[in-house]
Design a protein around this motif. Sequence first.
Motif, PDB file in Angstrom:
ATOM      1  N   PHE A 178       5.620   4.502   9.274  1.00 45.22           N
ATOM      2  CA  PHE A 178       6.181   3.155   9.369  1.00 45.22           C
ATOM      3  C   PHE A 178       5.111   2.158   9.793  1.00 45.22           C
ATOM      4  O   PHE A 178       4.893   1.149   9.130  1.00 45.22           O
ATOM      5  CB  PHE A 178       7.366   3.127  10.344  1.00 45.22           C
ATOM      6  N   ARG A 179       4.426   2.449  10.876  1.00 40.37           N
ATOM      7  CA  ARG A 179       3.478   1.466  11.431  1.00 40.37           C
ATOM      8  C   ARG A 179       2.168   1.389  10.638  1.00 40.37           C
ATOM      9  O   ARG A 179       1.630   0.302  10.456  1.00 40.37           O
ATOM     10  CB  ARG A 179       3.174   1.802  12.881  1.00 40.37           C
ATOM     11  N   LEU A 180       1.660   2.518  10.189  1.00 43.60           N
ATOM     12  CA  LEU A 180       0.360   2.518   9.521  1.00 43.60           C
ATOM     13  C   LEU A 180       0.463   2.325   8.011  1.00 43.60           C
ATOM     14  O   LEU A 180      -0.307   1.576   7.421  1.00 43.60           O
ATOM     15  CB  LEU A 180      -0.401   3.809   9.834  1.00 43.60           C
ATOM     16  N   ASN A 181       1.405   3.017   7.372  1.00 42.30           N
ATOM     17  CA  ASN A 181       1.529   2.946   5.921  1.00 42.30           C
ATOM     18  C   ASN A 181       2.551   1.915   5.457  1.00 42.30           C
ATOM     19  O   ASN A 181       2.667   1.654   4.269  1.00 42.30           O
ATOM     20  CB  ASN A 181       1.912   4.314   5.354  1.00 42.30           C
ATOM     21  N   LYS A 182       3.346   1.412   6.415  1.00 42.87           N
ATOM     22  CA  LYS A 182       4.382   0.414   6.131  1.00 42.87           C
ATOM     23  C   LYS A 182       5.413   0.938   5.128  1.00 42.87           C
ATOM     24  O   LYS A 182       5.810   0.249   4.198  1.00 42.87           O
ATOM     25  CB  LYS A 182       3.761  -0.902   5.658  1.00 42.87           C
ATOM     26  N   TRP A 183       5.844   2.179   5.343  1.00 47.59           N
ATOM     27  CA  TRP A 183       6.883   2.786   4.519  1.00 47.59           C
ATOM     28  C   TRP A 183       8.250   2.450   5.092  1.00 47.59           C
ATOM     29  O   TRP A 183       8.419   2.320   6.298  1.00 47.59           O
ATOM     30  CB  TRP A 183       6.743   4.296   4.517  1.00 47.59           C
ATOM     31  N   TYR A 213      11.626  -3.421  12.041  1.00 50.47           N
ATOM     32  CA  TYR A 213      11.766  -2.985  10.644  1.00 50.47           C
ATOM     33  C   TYR A 213      11.854  -4.202   9.724  1.00 50.47           C
ATOM     34  O   TYR A 213      11.143  -4.296   8.729  1.00 50.47           O
ATOM     35  CB  TYR A 213      13.023  -2.115  10.534  1.00 50.47           C
ATOM     36  N   ASP A 214      12.726  -5.155  10.088  1.00 52.30           N
ATOM     37  CA  ASP A 214      12.887  -6.367   9.281  1.00 52.30           C
ATOM     38  C   ASP A 214      11.609  -7.210   9.275  1.00 52.30           C
ATOM     39  O   ASP A 214      11.233  -7.766   8.241  1.00 52.30           O
ATOM     40  CB  ASP A 214      14.074  -7.196   9.784  1.00 52.30           C
ATOM     41  N   GLU A 215      10.938  -7.290  10.421  1.00 51.66           N
ATOM     42  CA  GLU A 215       9.679  -8.037  10.492  1.00 51.66           C
ATOM     43  C   GLU A 215       8.622  -7.422   9.587  1.00 51.66           C
ATOM     44  O   GLU A 215       7.885  -8.142   8.904  1.00 51.66           O
ATOM     45  CB  GLU A 215       9.155  -8.064  11.932  1.00 51.66           C
ATOM     46  N   MET A 216       8.534  -6.096   9.599  1.00 53.58           N
ATOM     47  CA  MET A 216       7.561  -5.401   8.757  1.00 53.58           C
ATOM     48  C   MET A 216       7.853  -5.669   7.283  1.00 53.58           C
ATOM     49  O   MET A 216       6.950  -5.990   6.505  1.00 53.58           O
ATOM     50  CB  MET A 216       7.594  -3.896   9.021  1.00 53.58           C
ATOM     51  N   LEU A 217       9.124  -5.560   6.910  1.00 51.97           N
ATOM     52  CA  LEU A 217       9.512  -5.798   5.522  1.00 51.97           C
ATOM     53  C   LEU A 217       9.220  -7.243   5.127  1.00 51.97           C
ATOM     54  O   LEU A 217       8.663  -7.495   4.051  1.00 51.97           O
ATOM     55  CB  LEU A 217      10.991  -5.464   5.312  1.00 51.97           C
ATOM     56  N   ALA A 218       9.558  -8.195   5.980  1.00 52.33           N
ATOM     57  CA  ALA A 218       9.294  -9.604   5.690  1.00 52.33           C
ATOM     58  C   ALA A 218       7.793  -9.834   5.519  1.00 52.33           C
ATOM     59  O   ALA A 218       7.367 -10.556   4.608  1.00 52.33           O
ATOM     60  CB  ALA A 218       9.850 -10.485   6.796  1.00 52.33           C
ATOM     61  N   SER A 219       7.004  -9.210   6.369  1.00 48.83           N
ATOM     62  CA  SER A 219       5.544  -9.363   6.305  1.00 48.83           C
ATOM     63  C   SER A 219       4.981  -8.852   4.984  1.00 48.83           C
ATOM     64  O   SER A 219       4.186  -9.541   4.332  1.00 48.83           O
ATOM     65  CB  SER A 219       4.915  -8.615   7.470  1.00 48.83           C
ATOM     66  N   ILE A 220       5.404  -7.652   4.557  1.00 49.86           N
ATOM     67  CA  ILE A 220       4.858  -7.121   3.295  1.00 49.86           C
ATOM     68  C   ILE A 220       5.384  -7.902   2.095  1.00 49.86           C
ATOM     69  O   ILE A 220       4.679  -8.060   1.106  1.00 49.86           O
ATOM     70  CB  ILE A 220       5.065  -5.597   3.132  1.00 49.86           C
ATOM     71  N   LEU A 276      10.263  -8.854  -6.049  1.00 52.04           N
ATOM     72  CA  LEU A 276      10.152  -8.547  -4.624  1.00 52.04           C
ATOM     73  C   LEU A 276      11.072  -7.383  -4.245  1.00 52.04           C
ATOM     74  O   LEU A 276      10.693  -6.501  -3.473  1.00 52.04           O
ATOM     75  CB  LEU A 276      10.482  -9.780  -3.773  1.00 52.04           C
ATOM     76  N   PHE A 277      12.282  -7.396  -4.792  1.00 51.12           N
ATOM     77  CA  PHE A 277      13.252  -6.333  -4.512  1.00 51.12           C
ATOM     78  C   PHE A 277      12.704  -4.986  -4.984  1.00 51.12           C
ATOM     79  O   PHE A 277      12.725  -4.002  -4.249  1.00 51.12           O
ATOM     80  CB  PHE A 277      14.590  -6.644  -5.197  1.00 51.12           C
ATOM     81  N   HIS A 278      12.201  -4.963  -6.210  1.00 53.70           N
ATOM     82  CA  HIS A 278      11.652  -3.726  -6.777  1.00 53.70           C
ATOM     83  C   HIS A 278      10.463  -3.224  -5.952  1.00 53.70           C
ATOM     84  O   HIS A 278      10.336  -2.027  -5.670  1.00 53.70           O
ATOM     85  CB  HIS A 278      11.239  -3.942  -8.232  1.00 53.70           C
ATOM     86  N   PHE A 279       9.594  -4.139  -5.554  1.00 51.04           N
ATOM     87  CA  PHE A 279       8.431  -3.770  -4.748  1.00 51.04           C
ATOM     88  C   PHE A 279       8.868  -3.132  -3.424  1.00 51.04           C
ATOM     89  O   PHE A 279       8.361  -2.089  -3.020  1.00 51.04           O
ATOM     90  CB  PHE A 279       7.554  -4.996  -4.478  1.00 51.04           C
ATOM     91  N   ALA A 280       9.830  -3.781  -2.753  1.00 53.02           N
ATOM     92  CA  ALA A 280      10.308  -3.264  -1.464  1.00 53.02           C
ATOM     93  C   ALA A 280      10.964  -1.892  -1.634  1.00 53.02           C
ATOM     94  O   ALA A 280      10.781  -1.004  -0.793  1.00 53.02           O
ATOM     95  CB  ALA A 280      11.271  -4.253  -0.819  1.00 53.02           C
ATOM     96  N   GLN A 281      11.713  -1.720  -2.711  1.00 55.44           N
ATOM     97  CA  GLN A 281      12.331  -0.410  -2.957  1.00 55.44           C
ATOM     98  C   GLN A 281      11.264   0.652  -3.186  1.00 55.44           C
ATOM     99  O   GLN A 281      11.408   1.786  -2.731  1.00 55.44           O
ATOM    100  CB  GLN A 281      13.263  -0.466  -4.171  1.00 55.44           C
ATOM    101  N   ARG A 306      18.936  -8.437   3.097  1.00 50.40           N
ATOM    102  CA  ARG A 306      18.996  -9.153   4.371  1.00 50.40           C
ATOM    103  C   ARG A 306      17.699  -9.934   4.609  1.00 50.40           C
ATOM    104  O   ARG A 306      17.723 -11.115   4.954  1.00 50.40           O
ATOM    105  CB  ARG A 306      19.254  -8.152   5.499  1.00 50.40           C
ATOM    106  N   VAL A 307      16.571  -9.303   4.369  1.00 47.46           N
ATOM    107  CA  VAL A 307      15.279  -9.944   4.617  1.00 47.46           C
ATOM    108  C   VAL A 307      15.015 -11.031   3.572  1.00 47.46           C
ATOM    109  O   VAL A 307      14.516 -12.117   3.920  1.00 47.46           O
ATOM    110  CB  VAL A 307      14.140  -8.899   4.663  1.00 47.46           C
ATOM    111  N   LEU A 308      15.330 -10.779   2.307  1.00 48.85           N
ATOM    112  CA  LEU A 308      15.139 -11.803   1.288  1.00 48.85           C
ATOM    113  C   LEU A 308      15.963 -13.049   1.591  1.00 48.85           C
ATOM    114  O   LEU A 308      15.488 -14.170   1.410  1.00 48.85           O
ATOM    115  CB  LEU A 308      15.460 -11.259  -0.108  1.00 48.85           C
TER     116      LEU A 308
END
Length: 156
Positions: free
Chosen positions: A69-74, A105-112, A132-137, A148-150
């Motif tokens: 989660f923290r290093l690879n942002k999965w 979690y939401d902050e990480m997703l928003a950042s990427i 963006l949705f496809h990328f996040a998935q 939620r983040v979008l």
Amino acid sequence: MAKEYTQDELLRKAASYCSIAEHCIEDVDNKLQKWNVPAEWREPIIDRLIADGFIDENRYAKAFVVDKFRLNKWGKTKIALALKLKGVPKEDISEALELIDEGEYDEMLASILKTKLAGLTYRYEYEKQGKLFHFAQSRGFEPQAIERVLRSMEGS
């Protein structure tokens, strides 16, 4: 010519391997196979490593979740799948995933997503949202978290 090891020497070598970093049972079994350890020796070695605390699936799952989660942002989906493929029990996976704070979690997703958006080309708003949705998935985030983040990004 390869050196021949006794079962005790292999146990010490495997314990040393486990001391360097967290490993699950499958990782250790794969390493023992790579060292050409006979099948009848692998199980007793692994059992001893578990008994002595060198291998702990729950501890491994927690370390794996935090690192990925923290290093690879999965996202949680990708992390859970990776752990499942390594044979980690469902209970350990669920418990480890609870370590992820929802706000973080939401902050990480928003950042990427913001980083991705900076380099994104699109003609229409729905095309941007879809990309963006496809990328996040693809990073392993769940659809409800992405939505939620979008939505929160639209407001900012």
